[in-house]
Design an enzyme around this catalytic site. Structure first.
Site, PDB file in Angstrom:
ATOM      1  N   SER A   1       8.780   1.512  35.857  1.00  0.00           N
ATOM      2  CA  SER A   1       9.801   1.867  37.127  1.00  0.00           C
ATOM      3  C   SER A   1      11.225   1.279  36.628  1.00  0.00           C
ATOM      4  O   SER A   1      11.394   0.245  36.571  1.00  0.00           O
ATOM      5  CB  SER A   1       9.551   1.201  38.178  1.00  0.00           C
TER       6      SER A   1
ATOM      7  N   HIS B   1       9.491   5.929  34.814  1.00  0.00           N
ATOM      8  CA  HIS B   1       9.175   6.104  36.120  1.00  0.00           C
ATOM      9  C   HIS B   1      10.518   6.050  37.033  1.00  0.00           C
ATOM     10  O   HIS B   1      10.854   4.826  37.262  1.00  0.00           O
ATOM     11  CB  HIS B   1       7.999   5.249  36.717  1.00  0.00           C
TER      12      HIS B   1
ATOM     13  N   ASP C   1      12.201   6.285  40.486  1.00  0.00           N
ATOM     14  CA  ASP C   1      11.793   6.271  41.996  1.00  0.00           C
ATOM     15  C   ASP C   1      13.312   6.709  42.601  1.00  0.00           C
ATOM     16  O   ASP C   1      14.082   6.198  42.678  1.00  0.00           O
ATOM     17  CB  ASP C   1      11.585   4.700  42.303  1.00  0.00           C
TER      18      ASP C   1
ATOM     19  N   GLY D   1       9.185   2.061  48.810  1.00  0.00           N
ATOM     20  CA  GLY D   1      10.669   1.936  49.323  1.00  0.00           C
ATOM     21  C   GLY D   1      11.368   0.768  48.563  1.00  0.00           C
ATOM     22  O   GLY D   1      12.559   0.787  48.504  1.00  0.00           O
TER      23      GLY D   1
ATOM     24  N   ASP E   1       0.790   2.395  41.641  1.00  0.00           N
ATOM     25  CA  ASP E   1       2.266   2.048  41.781  1.00  0.00           C
ATOM     26  C   ASP E   1       2.535   1.121  42.778  1.00  0.00           C
ATOM     27  O   ASP E   1       2.368   1.064  44.099  1.00  0.00           O
ATOM     28  CB  ASP E   1       3.001   3.417  41.902  1.00  0.00           C
ATOM     29  N   GLY E   2       3.135  -0.058  42.254  1.00  0.00           N
ATOM     30  CA  GLY E   2       3.501  -1.221  43.211  1.00  0.00           C
ATOM     31  C   GLY E   2       2.774  -2.333  43.149  1.00  0.00           C
ATOM     32  O   GLY E   2       1.465  -2.373  43.149  1.00  0.00           O
TER      33      GLY E   2
HETATM   34  C1  DX5 Z   1       8.016   1.646  45.347  1.00  0.00           C
HETATM   35  C2  DX5 Z   1       8.357   2.232  43.972  1.00  0.00           C
HETATM   36  C3  DX5 Z   1       7.664   1.492  42.776  1.00  0.00           C
HETATM   37  C4  DX5 Z   1       8.077   0.361  42.450  1.00  0.00           C
HETATM   38  C5  DX5 Z   1       7.342  -0.257  41.393  1.00  0.00           C
HETATM   39  O1  DX5 Z   1       8.561   2.169  46.315  1.00  0.00           O
HETATM   40  O2  DX5 Z   1       7.439   3.391  44.223  1.00  0.00           O
HETATM   41  O3  DX5 Z   1       7.592   2.476  41.754  1.00  0.00           O
HETATM   42  O4  DX5 Z   1       9.299  -0.086  42.496  1.00  0.00           O
HETATM   43  O5  DX5 Z   1       8.040  -1.695  40.914  1.00  0.00           O
HETATM   44  P1  DX5 Z   1       7.167  -3.027  41.168  1.00  0.00           P
HETATM   45  O6  DX5 Z   1       6.419  -3.273  39.786  1.00  0.00           O
HETATM   46  O7  DX5 Z   1       8.201  -3.972  41.101  1.00  0.00           O
HETATM   47  O8  DX5 Z   1       6.374  -3.049  42.320  1.00  0.00           O
HETATM   48 ZN    ZN Z   2       7.427   4.921  42.254  1.00  0.00          ZN
END
Ligand code: DX5
Ligand code: ZN
Length: 224
Positions: free
Chosen positions: A7, A32, A34, A141, A174-175
């Protein structure tokens, strides 16, 4: 074998080109992106123009994670800007199967994304039509949130369904994907691991990626 997708939310967008090239050199499997509209989620990131700049900097596959209302109206823009995958939320869509059809017409890979509170039943009818289902393990978010572990049984149930139907559908998570949470996510059956803040937590990008990739290789190989 599992894959690591980075991400790019935490990158320095003032040095985007350099940052993306550095990430590519660490050996990750994908980027990825966002995309947030300040409406579907309480944060705003970037749109097609920045995605185009990301695409210019890398040959890695790009997932556009569309956290926007009514994604249908923007699918072509993101596809043209360089998204190889269009990842749309169940919750942002009224006619999800039509949206998936639209992604197919654009000749892109299709992923559906489920918020932590959204049940699997909402997408079962679409499992034959998509390339990946991404289970959000945080409320979307923001980067750097803690994984909601009560979502993990949903990953196992999805794994079972996909295996029973013998479908080639990937499971993404994801997350909150970190070196200390990746084990339980892999054990539950995830294939694609999206990680952001852990990778950028210090200046050891390469080591952080290496560590995560080694864990993914060992854990997902063990599972198969
Ligand atoms: C959250 C996003 C994620 C997130 C991943 O809304 O979709 O892709 O930023 O980051 P980390 O690994 O920091 O949770
Ligand atoms: Zn994401």
């Amino acid at each position: 074998m599992g894959m690591l997708s980075v991400s790019i939310m935490p990158v320095d967008f003032g040095r985007l080109d350099e940052e993306i090239k550095t990430i590519e050199h660490t050996g990750v499997d994908g980027i990825h992106a966002d995309i947030m509209d300040g409406c579907f989620v309480p944060n705003i990131t970037f749109g097609p123009d920045i995605l185009r700049a990301v695409k210019k900097a890398t040959s890695l596959p790009i997932h556009a994670h569309l956290m926007i209302h009514d994604p249908d109206r923007m699918l072509k823009e993101f596809a043209d800007a360089g998204a190889d995958w269009l990842c749309v939320h169940v919750e942002s869509n009224v006619h999800l199967s039509r949206t998936i059809q639209h992604i197919r017409e654009l000749d892109r890979k299709a992923a559906i994304v489920l918020n932590p509170a959204t049940p699997l039943e909402s997408i079962e009818y679409l499992l034959h039509d998509v390339d990946m289902v991404i289970i959000m393990t945080v409320n979307p978010g923001f980067s750097g949130q803690k994984l909601i572990s009560s979502v993990i049984p949903k990953i196992s149930r999805l794994r079972e369904k996909i295996d029973n139907l013998k479908l080639p559908v990937l499971i993404g998570v994801d997350g909150g994907v970190h070196r200390d949470t990746i084990g339980e996510l892999a054990a539950a059956g995830a294939d694609v691991f999206v990680s952001g803040s852990e990778i950028f937590s210090d200046n050891n990008l390469e080591d952080n990626v290496k560590h995560l990739k080694e864990q993914i290789a060992a854990l997902t190989r063990k599972k198969k």
